[in-house]
Write a protein that holds these residues in place. Structure first.
Motif, PDB file in Angstrom:
ATOM      1  N   ALA A  35      68.030 -17.017  28.717  1.00  0.00           N
ATOM      2  CA  ALA A  35      68.065 -16.437  27.816  1.00  0.00           C
ATOM      3  C   ALA A  35      68.263 -16.526  26.364  1.00  0.00           C
ATOM      4  O   ALA A  35      68.140 -16.691  25.433  1.00  0.00           O
ATOM      5  N   LEU A  36      69.563 -17.203  26.168  1.00  0.00           N
ATOM      6  CA  LEU A  36      70.209 -17.738  25.180  1.00  0.00           C
ATOM      7  C   LEU A  36      69.850 -19.773  24.342  1.00  0.00           C
ATOM      8  O   LEU A  36      70.413 -20.455  24.360  1.00  0.00           O
ATOM      9  N   ALA A  37      68.700 -20.337  25.780  1.00  0.00           N
ATOM     10  CA  ALA A  37      68.474 -21.591  25.879  1.00  0.00           C
ATOM     11  C   ALA A  37      67.922 -22.138  24.472  1.00  0.00           C
ATOM     12  O   ALA A  37      68.278 -23.329  24.138  1.00  0.00           O
ATOM     13  N   HIS A  38      67.575 -21.248  23.907  1.00  0.00           N
ATOM     14  CA  HIS A  38      67.236 -21.406  22.423  1.00  0.00           C
ATOM     15  C   HIS A  38      66.000 -22.928  22.258  1.00  0.00           C
ATOM     16  O   HIS A  38      66.267 -23.987  21.967  1.00  0.00           O
ATOM     17  N   ARG A  65      60.546 -21.334  34.154  1.00  0.00           N
ATOM     18  CA  ARG A  65      60.857 -19.658  34.540  1.00  0.00           C
ATOM     19  C   ARG A  65      61.403 -19.370  33.545  1.00  0.00           C
ATOM     20  O   ARG A  65      62.121 -19.868  33.001  1.00  0.00           O
ATOM     21  N   LEU A  66      61.323 -18.262  32.999  1.00  0.00           N
ATOM     22  CA  LEU A  66      61.977 -17.368  31.661  1.00  0.00           C
ATOM     23  C   LEU A  66      63.466 -16.588  32.155  1.00  0.00           C
ATOM     24  O   LEU A  66      61.864 -15.043  32.757  1.00  0.00           O
ATOM     25  N   HIS A  71      73.178 -11.467  28.843  1.00  0.00           N
ATOM     26  CA  HIS A  71      74.205 -11.556  30.221  1.00  0.00           C
ATOM     27  C   HIS A  71      74.804 -12.172  31.519  1.00  0.00           C
ATOM     28  O   HIS A  71      75.833 -12.274  32.029  1.00  0.00           O
ATOM     29  N   ALA A  72      73.476 -12.878  31.555  1.00  0.00           N
ATOM     30  CA  ALA A  72      73.561 -13.477  32.325  1.00  0.00           C
ATOM     31  C   ALA A  72      74.417 -15.023  33.119  1.00  0.00           C
ATOM     32  O   ALA A  72      74.479 -15.508  31.459  1.00  0.00           O
ATOM     33  N   ALA A  73      74.759 -15.781  34.068  1.00  0.00           N
ATOM     34  CA  ALA A  73      75.599 -16.564  34.103  1.00  0.00           C
ATOM     35  C   ALA A  73      74.713 -17.583  34.005  1.00  0.00           C
ATOM     36  O   ALA A  73      73.792 -17.409  34.275  1.00  0.00           O
ATOM     37  N   GLY A  74      74.726 -18.265  32.729  1.00  0.00           N
ATOM     38  CA  GLY A  74      73.777 -19.408  32.684  1.00  0.00           C
ATOM     39  C   GLY A  74      72.669 -19.518  31.638  1.00  0.00           C
ATOM     40  O   GLY A  74      71.608 -19.989  31.296  1.00  0.00           O
ATOM     41  N   ALA A  75      72.899 -17.766  30.784  1.00  0.00           N
ATOM     42  CA  ALA A  75      72.168 -17.679  29.851  1.00  0.00           C
ATOM     43  C   ALA A  75      71.578 -18.627  29.249  1.00  0.00           C
ATOM     44  O   ALA A  75      71.396 -19.032  28.029  1.00  0.00           O
ATOM     45  N   GLN A  76      72.917 -19.577  28.490  1.00  0.00           N
ATOM     46  CA  GLN A  76      72.539 -20.541  26.979  1.00  0.00           C
ATOM     47  C   GLN A  76      72.281 -22.144  27.964  1.00  0.00           C
ATOM     48  O   GLN A  76      71.744 -23.189  27.306  1.00  0.00           O
TER      49      GLN A  76
END
Length: 89
Positions: A35-38, A65-66, A71-76
């Protein structure tokens, strides 16, 4: 620049998996964008097509998949979920 680093890491993992399986091609790659991979799905696909040119992953089916959980692990991260290879005979 952040996207390029993530893409380079992803393609290195795919190359290693292909080499470990003595693959002649990569048929399919499945990834999850944090979610935060930008990076948008379309932008990711553009980077993948460009980055995979000339490699065993060129032309591979790409499933993205998005993840929406910030807050998930690996959100970035861009997470490699599955690689399907065509093994050399």
């Amino acid at each position: 620049m952040h996207e390029m680093g993530l893409m380079n890491d992803l393609l290195a993992k795919i190359r290693k998996i292909a080499a470990d399986h003595n693959a002649e091609a990569v048929a399919k790659v499945e990834v999850r964008l944090g979610a935060l991979a930008h990076i948008s799905e379309s932008h990711f696909k553009e980077h993948f097509v460009h980055g995979s040119r000339g490699s065993l992953a060129e032309g591979a089916e790409l499933v993205v998949r998005l993840d929406t959980d910030i807050h998930a692990a690996g959100a970035q991260d861009i997470l490699l979920e599955r690689v399907e290879v065509v093994e050399a005979e």
